[in-house]
Structure formats: structure tokens, C-alpha cells
Design a protein around this motif. Sequence first.
Motif, PDB file in Angstrom:
ATOM      1  N   LYS A 198       0.826  -1.202   0.000  1.00 39.15           N
ATOM      2  CA  LYS A 198       0.000   0.000   0.000  1.00 39.15           C
ATOM      3  C   LYS A 198       0.861   1.253   0.000  1.00 39.15           C
ATOM      4  O   LYS A 198       0.579   2.222  -0.715  1.00 39.15           O
ATOM      5  N   TYR A 199       1.924   1.232   0.799  1.00 39.03           N
ATOM      6  CA  TYR A 199       2.806   2.391   0.878  1.00 39.03           C
ATOM      7  C   TYR A 199       3.544   2.597  -0.435  1.00 39.03           C
ATOM      8  O   TYR A 199       3.709   3.729  -0.896  1.00 39.03           O
ATOM      9  N   ARG A 200       3.978   1.496  -1.047  1.00 40.13           N
ATOM     10  CA  ARG A 200       4.665   1.579  -2.348  1.00 40.13           C
ATOM     11  C   ARG A 200       3.742   2.172  -3.395  1.00 40.13           C
ATOM     12  O   ARG A 200       4.141   3.053  -4.168  1.00 40.13           O
ATOM     13  N   GLN A 201       2.469   1.708  -3.427  1.00 42.29           N
ATOM     14  CA  GLN A 201       1.507   2.220  -4.385  1.00 42.29           C
ATOM     15  C   GLN A 201       1.203   3.693  -4.123  1.00 42.29           C
ATOM     16  O   GLN A 201       1.057   4.478  -5.063  1.00 42.29           O
ATOM     17  N   ALA A 207       4.018  10.242  -7.140  1.00 47.55           N
ATOM     18  CA  ALA A 207       4.950  10.617  -8.212  1.00 47.55           C
ATOM     19  C   ALA A 207       4.211  10.923  -9.514  1.00 47.55           C
ATOM     20  O   ALA A 207       4.657  11.758 -10.314  1.00 47.55           O
ATOM     21  N   GLU A 208       3.067  10.276  -9.721  1.00 50.90           N
ATOM     22  CA  GLU A 208       2.320  10.462 -10.965  1.00 50.90           C
ATOM     23  C   GLU A 208       1.408  11.684 -10.928  1.00 50.90           C
ATOM     24  O   GLU A 208       1.407  12.500 -11.852  1.00 50.90           O
TER      25      GLU A 208
END
Length: 252
Positions: A198-201, A207-208
Amino acid sequence: FIDYIQHDIRPSSEIQIRLGGRYQTAKGHMARILAYGSAKKQLYFESQTHTCPICMEEQSGRHCMQLSCTHVFCLECLRGYLDVLIREGNISRMICPHADCQAPDAGTAISDSELAKLVSNEQMTRIRRLRNQRRAETDSTNFAMCARTGCNLVAQNDAKIERLCVCKCGFVFCRVCRCTWHGVNHCAIKDVGELVEKYRQACMDEAEDGSSKERLYLEQRHGREIMRRYRTCIEEALSLEYIDANSVQCPK
């Protein structure tokens, strides 16, 4: 005279009523007078016949109800209408079913006193629970549904201590993880792999599109622990990627 009492803007203690040959203040008599007037109106209503705008049948006043907007319906149709709304959880549309009241911003809400005469105790309990849920969803900054199983009350967030919620039932819990209040400690991590993903996503989404809401929420809930675990997972992934790219398996 009843209308005079209801519409007079002066306090009830200033209104003078002549009783027994002398004037007395209305403070001790107004409630009885209004109750008598309401009872007489109800008796007259029940003695008349009314056409229900839903089933289009004439019904005795004893089998009908006049809502605060003055529209009259038979009890069977009103109960059926409310039963559908309650089962679907659509309490925001719990207004008079007449066409004149169904226009946007024109509906007259059915009051709790009217609902009590039309629905069962179980349905009334469900209505209150749905109202509490809606209140907590629309104002999550100040309110949250109580985390205790079986309690349908709305708990208010503490104004001074972040994440602290205190319910009227006595349960004290964390608004974020909904567990028993754990003080200044961060919320417990139950599934490390899922949390890191979840944190990675959340970091990729930031960033997007530049939105950091989800990342900040996770960091607020779990503190530096999530960032440490995330870095560890990233380092392990990079190490495995480097090994795959720069090494070969021993033929033996």
C-alpha cells in the motif's frame, strides 16, 4: 384562541388568560390548552374520509395520517413507502412521498414523532444507526462510528489529542486503526507485506499525480516503522535484481 397562543411572539408567562373570573398567566395552562386543541383536531380528522394519493382509495381518517406538510396518506401506503427506504438504507429520501414534496430541495422530512407511529422499534433503531453512519462519513474530522461491536453510537474526536475518540458507551479507541486507545504509540501493523505494498503504491501515485494524501495517512498511522520496512523491502528487491542481472547459477 389556540392559534393566538401558538403565534403570539411574547413569552408564555406574559400571556393572560381569564379563568374563574380573574386573569392568570398562561404558563401553567398553555400545555393543557394546546393538548386539548390537538386532540379535538385529531378527532375531527378521524371522522372524515381522505383520498390517499398513492393508492388513490378513500380511507377513513382512523386509517390515515396527515404529515406536517399537510399531505394525507393511508397508513398502509406510508408504512410500505418507509419500509422500502429503510431496507435500502436511503434515509436521505425519508420525506413526504407526495409529488409536490419530491422536487429537489422541496421535500418535507418526516419527523421522528411521525416515524414512531409508522415503523417498528427495530426499524427505528436501524434509522438511527444509518443516521449516525452518515454523520460520521460526512464529518470524519470530528466524528467516527464507535468501534465497539454492537454499539451504533457516534463518537466525537478529542479536540486536543489527535486520533483519540471517546464514545458515550465508555469505549475509548483510536480513530485511525479503530483499536483500543494505544496512547502516543503508532497503530499496530498486522500484515507487513500488504502494508508495504500500500505504501509503495501510494508513493507511485504521488509521483504520478502529486497527491500525497494516502502516503501521509499511512505515515501518520504507522510512523517511521513503515518507512523503515519499506526501505528494507526496496533494498532487498534491488539486491535480487542485481543478482539476477550480474550472476549465473552454478552448473553443479
